[in-house]
Design a protein around this motif. Structure first.
Motif, PDB file in Angstrom:
ATOM      1  N   GLU A 285       0.872  -1.162  -0.089  1.00  0.00           N
ATOM      2  CA  GLU A 285      -0.014   0.081   0.006  1.00  0.00           C
ATOM      3  C   GLU A 285       0.908   1.179  -0.010  1.00  0.00           C
ATOM      4  O   GLU A 285       0.474   2.447  -0.557  1.00  0.00           O
ATOM      5  CB  GLU A 285      -0.852  -0.089   1.298  1.00  0.00           C
ATOM      6  N   MET A 286       2.203   1.256   0.496  1.00  0.00           N
ATOM      7  CA  MET A 286       2.820   2.418   0.757  1.00  0.00           C
ATOM      8  C   MET A 286       3.672   2.617  -0.595  1.00  0.00           C
ATOM      9  O   MET A 286       3.686   3.789  -1.087  1.00  0.00           O
ATOM     10  CB  MET A 286       4.182   1.882   1.876  1.00  0.00           C
ATOM     11  N   TYR A 287       3.864   1.216  -1.367  1.00  0.00           N
ATOM     12  CA  TYR A 287       4.390   1.718  -2.873  1.00  0.00           C
ATOM     13  C   TYR A 287       3.382   1.986  -3.753  1.00  0.00           C
ATOM     14  O   TYR A 287       3.632   2.820  -4.651  1.00  0.00           O
ATOM     15  CB  TYR A 287       4.817   0.206  -3.091  1.00  0.00           C
ATOM     16  N   GLU A 288       2.175   1.759  -3.369  1.00  0.00           N
ATOM     17  CA  GLU A 288       0.972   2.037  -4.285  1.00  0.00           C
ATOM     18  C   GLU A 288       0.694   3.669  -4.325  1.00  0.00           C
ATOM     19  O   GLU A 288       0.383   4.132  -5.183  1.00  0.00           O
ATOM     20  CB  GLU A 288      -0.435   1.448  -3.704  1.00  0.00           C
ATOM     21  N   MET A 289       1.078   4.302  -3.138  1.00  0.00           N
ATOM     22  CA  MET A 289       0.887   5.767  -2.928  1.00  0.00           C
ATOM     23  C   MET A 289       1.991   6.545  -3.811  1.00  0.00           C
ATOM     24  O   MET A 289       1.622   7.258  -4.580  1.00  0.00           O
ATOM     25  CB  MET A 289       1.194   5.931  -1.472  1.00  0.00           C
ATOM     26  N   GLN A 290       2.969   5.618  -4.017  1.00  0.00           N
ATOM     27  CA  GLN A 290       4.171   6.267  -4.822  1.00  0.00           C
ATOM     28  C   GLN A 290       3.756   6.146  -6.462  1.00  0.00           C
ATOM     29  O   GLN A 290       4.134   6.949  -6.955  1.00  0.00           O
ATOM     30  CB  GLN A 290       5.527   5.606  -4.438  1.00  0.00           C
ATOM     31  N   ARG A 291       3.115   5.016  -6.697  1.00  0.00           N
ATOM     32  CA  ARG A 291       2.763   4.615  -7.833  1.00  0.00           C
ATOM     33  C   ARG A 291       1.760   5.835  -8.462  1.00  0.00           C
ATOM     34  O   ARG A 291       1.867   6.410  -9.577  1.00  0.00           O
ATOM     35  CB  ARG A 291       2.096   3.341  -8.257  1.00  0.00           C
ATOM     36  N   LYS A 292       0.662   5.956  -7.719  1.00  0.00           N
ATOM     37  CA  LYS A 292      -0.244   6.991  -7.924  1.00  0.00           C
ATOM     38  C   LYS A 292       0.117   8.399  -7.917  1.00  0.00           C
ATOM     39  O   LYS A 292      -0.091   9.108  -9.092  1.00  0.00           O
ATOM     40  CB  LYS A 292      -1.464   6.946  -6.663  1.00  0.00           C
ATOM     41  N   ASP A 293       1.136   8.952  -7.334  1.00  0.00           N
ATOM     42  CA  ASP A 293       1.757  10.173  -7.361  1.00  0.00           C
ATOM     43  C   ASP A 293       2.570  10.264  -8.682  1.00  0.00           C
ATOM     44  O   ASP A 293       2.443  11.158  -9.406  1.00  0.00           O
ATOM     45  CB  ASP A 293       2.569  10.471  -6.374  1.00  0.00           C
ATOM     46  N   GLY A 294       3.417   9.175  -9.028  1.00  0.00           N
ATOM     47  CA  GLY A 294       4.226   8.895 -10.539  1.00  0.00           C
ATOM     48  C   GLY A 294       3.211   9.030 -11.457  1.00  0.00           C
ATOM     49  O   GLY A 294       3.382   9.697 -12.521  1.00  0.00           O
ATOM     50  N   LEU A 295       2.009   8.359 -11.456  1.00  0.00           N
ATOM     51  CA  LEU A 295       1.078   8.420 -12.667  1.00  0.00           C
ATOM     52  C   LEU A 295       0.496   9.713 -12.876  1.00  0.00           C
ATOM     53  O   LEU A 295       0.201   9.996 -13.948  1.00  0.00           O
ATOM     54  CB  LEU A 295       0.047   7.209 -12.262  1.00  0.00           C
ATOM     55  N   LEU A 296       0.300  10.035 -11.903  1.00  0.00           N
ATOM     56  CA  LEU A 296      -0.345  11.792 -11.828  1.00  0.00           C
ATOM     57  C   LEU A 296       0.620  12.526 -12.556  1.00  0.00           C
ATOM     58  O   LEU A 296       0.276  13.391 -13.605  1.00  0.00           O
ATOM     59  CB  LEU A 296      -0.788  12.020 -10.497  1.00  0.00           C
ATOM     60  N   LEU A 297       1.794  12.670 -12.054  1.00  0.00           N
ATOM     61  CA  LEU A 297       2.826  13.476 -12.820  1.00  0.00           C
ATOM     62  C   LEU A 297       3.196  13.188 -14.217  1.00  0.00           C
ATOM     63  O   LEU A 297       3.354  13.844 -15.155  1.00  0.00           O
ATOM     64  CB  LEU A 297       3.900  13.276 -11.820  1.00  0.00           C
ATOM     65  N   TYR A 298       2.912  11.770 -14.683  1.00  0.00           N
ATOM     66  CA  TYR A 298       3.378  11.241 -15.892  1.00  0.00           C
ATOM     67  C   TYR A 298       2.109  11.569 -16.780  1.00  0.00           C
ATOM     68  O   TYR A 298       2.599  12.158 -17.763  1.00  0.00           O
ATOM     69  CB  TYR A 298       3.188   9.797 -15.875  1.00  0.00           C
ATOM     70  N   PRO A 347      -7.342  -2.543 -10.501  1.00  0.00           N
ATOM     71  CA  PRO A 347      -6.887  -3.272 -11.547  1.00  0.00           C
ATOM     72  C   PRO A 347      -5.930  -3.003 -12.701  1.00  0.00           C
ATOM     73  O   PRO A 347      -5.577  -1.551 -12.854  1.00  0.00           O
ATOM     74  CB  PRO A 347      -8.503  -3.330 -12.196  1.00  0.00           C
ATOM     75  N   GLY A 348      -5.178  -3.865 -13.383  1.00  0.00           N
ATOM     76  CA  GLY A 348      -4.344  -3.518 -14.574  1.00  0.00           C
ATOM     77  C   GLY A 348      -2.893  -3.420 -13.868  1.00  0.00           C
ATOM     78  O   GLY A 348      -2.600  -2.997 -12.622  1.00  0.00           O
ATOM     79  N   ASP A 349      -1.999  -3.951 -14.780  1.00  0.00           N
ATOM     80  CA  ASP A 349      -0.376  -3.736 -14.373  1.00  0.00           C
ATOM     81  C   ASP A 349       0.052  -2.325 -14.635  1.00  0.00           C
ATOM     82  O   ASP A 349      -0.673  -1.539 -14.999  1.00  0.00           O
ATOM     83  CB  ASP A 349       0.448  -4.693 -14.922  1.00  0.00           C
ATOM     84  N   LEU A 350       1.098  -2.045 -14.289  1.00  0.00           N
ATOM     85  CA  LEU A 350       1.603  -0.717 -14.413  1.00  0.00           C
ATOM     86  C   LEU A 350       1.666  -0.355 -15.914  1.00  0.00           C
ATOM     87  O   LEU A 350       1.344   1.052 -16.204  1.00  0.00           O
ATOM     88  CB  LEU A 350       3.294  -0.692 -14.139  1.00  0.00           C
ATOM     89  N   ASP A 351       1.994  -0.907 -16.816  1.00  0.00           N
ATOM     90  CA  ASP A 351       1.912  -0.681 -18.140  1.00  0.00           C
ATOM     91  C   ASP A 351       0.777  -0.314 -18.709  1.00  0.00           C
ATOM     92  O   ASP A 351       0.506   0.828 -19.309  1.00  0.00           O
ATOM     93  CB  ASP A 351       2.354  -1.984 -19.277  1.00  0.00           C
ATOM     94  N   ALA A 352      -0.409  -0.924 -18.139  1.00  0.00           N
ATOM     95  CA  ALA A 352      -1.812  -0.578 -18.484  1.00  0.00           C
ATOM     96  C   ALA A 352      -2.010   0.818 -17.799  1.00  0.00           C
ATOM     97  O   ALA A 352      -2.993   1.653 -18.706  1.00  0.00           O
ATOM     98  CB  ALA A 352      -2.788  -1.732 -18.343  1.00  0.00           C
ATOM     99  N   ARG A 353      -1.763   1.015 -16.597  1.00  0.00           N
ATOM    100  CA  ARG A 353      -1.974   2.156 -15.944  1.00  0.00           C
ATOM    101  C   ARG A 353      -1.299   3.234 -16.789  1.00  0.00           C
ATOM    102  O   ARG A 353      -1.803   4.395 -16.782  1.00  0.00           O
ATOM    103  CB  ARG A 353      -1.689   2.118 -14.656  1.00  0.00           C
ATOM    104  N   LEU A 354      -0.076   3.299 -17.138  1.00  0.00           N
ATOM    105  CA  LEU A 354       0.787   4.090 -17.891  1.00  0.00           C
ATOM    106  C   LEU A 354       0.090   4.385 -19.322  1.00  0.00           C
ATOM    107  O   LEU A 354      -0.202   5.806 -19.648  1.00  0.00           O
ATOM    108  CB  LEU A 354       2.114   3.578 -18.232  1.00  0.00           C
TER     109      LEU A 354
END
Length: 371
Positions: A285-298, A347-354
């Motif tokens: 869950e802690m890593y997911e917070m970083q993913r969300k912030d990164g995807l937002l910036l992306y 849902p979805g892996d990182l590639d799908a979310r990107l």
């Protein structure tokens, strides 16, 4: 402050000196001597009200600061103070009181109470947070009055920053900029973050560096509105900033990973496998917070056409935060972790979310180009 008679044990000179000293600053109390008025029978010793029209006040016979002495116990609250007493609200929460008053239909009074609380507290130590006031006050107002409250506070904040610039008061400037962030994070229903940013930018009260700081705080709302250029304005290296914060967060996550599973707080009936799963899900869950912030910036980078930065960030995200595979086995550990991760990982892996972030950003770009 109207004084009809001096309470027993008090002195008129002391009342005059206290009022001259003021509440927030010297001279902000107007003392009116009513001792010589006819027909004073039935009047309290004093009555206090606000000159700007806010229905808030006290009346009674005594000194407010000595409640433990019997002769100073007669007081009665008026207006909004009485509403606060009836509602049982916390004395320190002006925003919550504004919400109660707003729900009673006194919209202008609620707006005045919330806006004055922010104005009076600006630049003062231990003040009530403007974000807390707005979060409490907004739900008590209909949408059109939320807009009026937001506009009133924004206008006052911009003027305060202009005065502080002229006076060279960096302390007030700093707190006013915090108020701008709070206003951006608590928009009225139907409000536009990009319109808010344009008004702040056009006011010219923030330099490029501090405007970038405010915009960084508002980035989630701006990206949600597809205002990608605003979300990145004045930020030369948003990827570097993200990676710096991510590295700090990863250190905390890594330290948490060293905690033995047996020490995880859990019911006494929890098995070792369930405790292990709680630990793993918490880390993820802690890593997911970083993913969300990164995807937002992306998404913002792609939408703003900053493709070199976007590609750099994509590589870093795929290297640092790949989405783990949810275990499908039948072991006790797999079953427990699968049950917990379904609420942690979308849902979805990182590639799908990107790809999803790219589609949102490029779709907006295409719409803008079409216009």
């Amino acid at each position: 402050m109207e004084v009809f008679r001096v309470p027993e044990g008090a002195e008129w000179a002391k009342i005059e000196s206290d009022c001259a000293r003021g509440i927030w600053e010297a001279g902000d109390i107007k003392l009116v001597d009513r001792r010589g008025d006819p027909d004073r029978e039935g009047e309290p010793c004093f009555r206090m009200r606000w000159l700007h029209g806010l229905p808030l006040g006290w009346e009674g016979c005594g000194e407010l600061y000595w409640p433990d002495q019997p002769r100073y116990r007669y007081f009665r609250v008026l207006g909004l103070q009485a509403a606060r007493a009836i509602a049982g609200t916390d004395r320190g929460r002006s925003g919550y009181l504004a919400c109660v008053v707003g729900k009673a239909g006194w919209y202008d009074e609620a707006c005045t109470l919330a806006s004055q609380a922010i104005k009076w507290g600006r630049g003062k130590a231990g003040r009530e947070s403007s974000g807390e006031i707005l979060a409490d006050a907004m739900p008590g107002l209909p949408p059109d009055w939320q807009v009026k409250l937001h506009d009133r506070i924004l206008t006052d904040t911009i003027e305060a920053m202009r005065r502080a610039q002229g006076d060279g008061d960096r302390f007030v400037q700093h707190h006013a900029s915090l108020d701008l962030v709070a206003l951006g994070e608590h928009m009225p229903k139907g409000g536009s973050s990009s319109s808010f940013v344009r008004r702040v930018r056009d006011a010219g009260v923030l330099d490029v560096k501090n405007l970038a700081k405010v915009l960084q705080k508002l980035r989630p709302a701006l990206v949600a509105e597809r205002a990608y250029a605003d979300a990145l304005e004045g930020d030369p290296d948003p990827v570097g900033e993200y990676l710096g914060l991510a590295s700090t967060s990863d250190l905390v996550t890594g330290a948490a990973g060293l905690v033995p599973s047996a020490l995880i707080p859990a019911p006494s009936t929890a098995t070792a496998a369930e405790k292990w799963a709680v630990k793993r899900a918490t880390l993820e869950e802690m890593y997911e917070m970083q993913r969300k912030d990164g995807l937002l910036l992306y998404e913002a980078l792609v939408g703003a056409g900053r493709m070199a930065d976007a590609e750099r960030l994509k590589r870093e995200l795929k290297s640092r935060y790949p989405v783990p595979t949810i275990p499908q086995g039948d072991s006790e550990e797999d079953v427990a972790l699968r049950r917990l991760l379904k609420d942690v990982l979308p849902p979805g892996d990182l590639d799908a979310r990107l790809r999803g972030a790219e589609q949102r950003a490029k779709g907006q770009g295409a719409a803008t180009a079409g216009e």
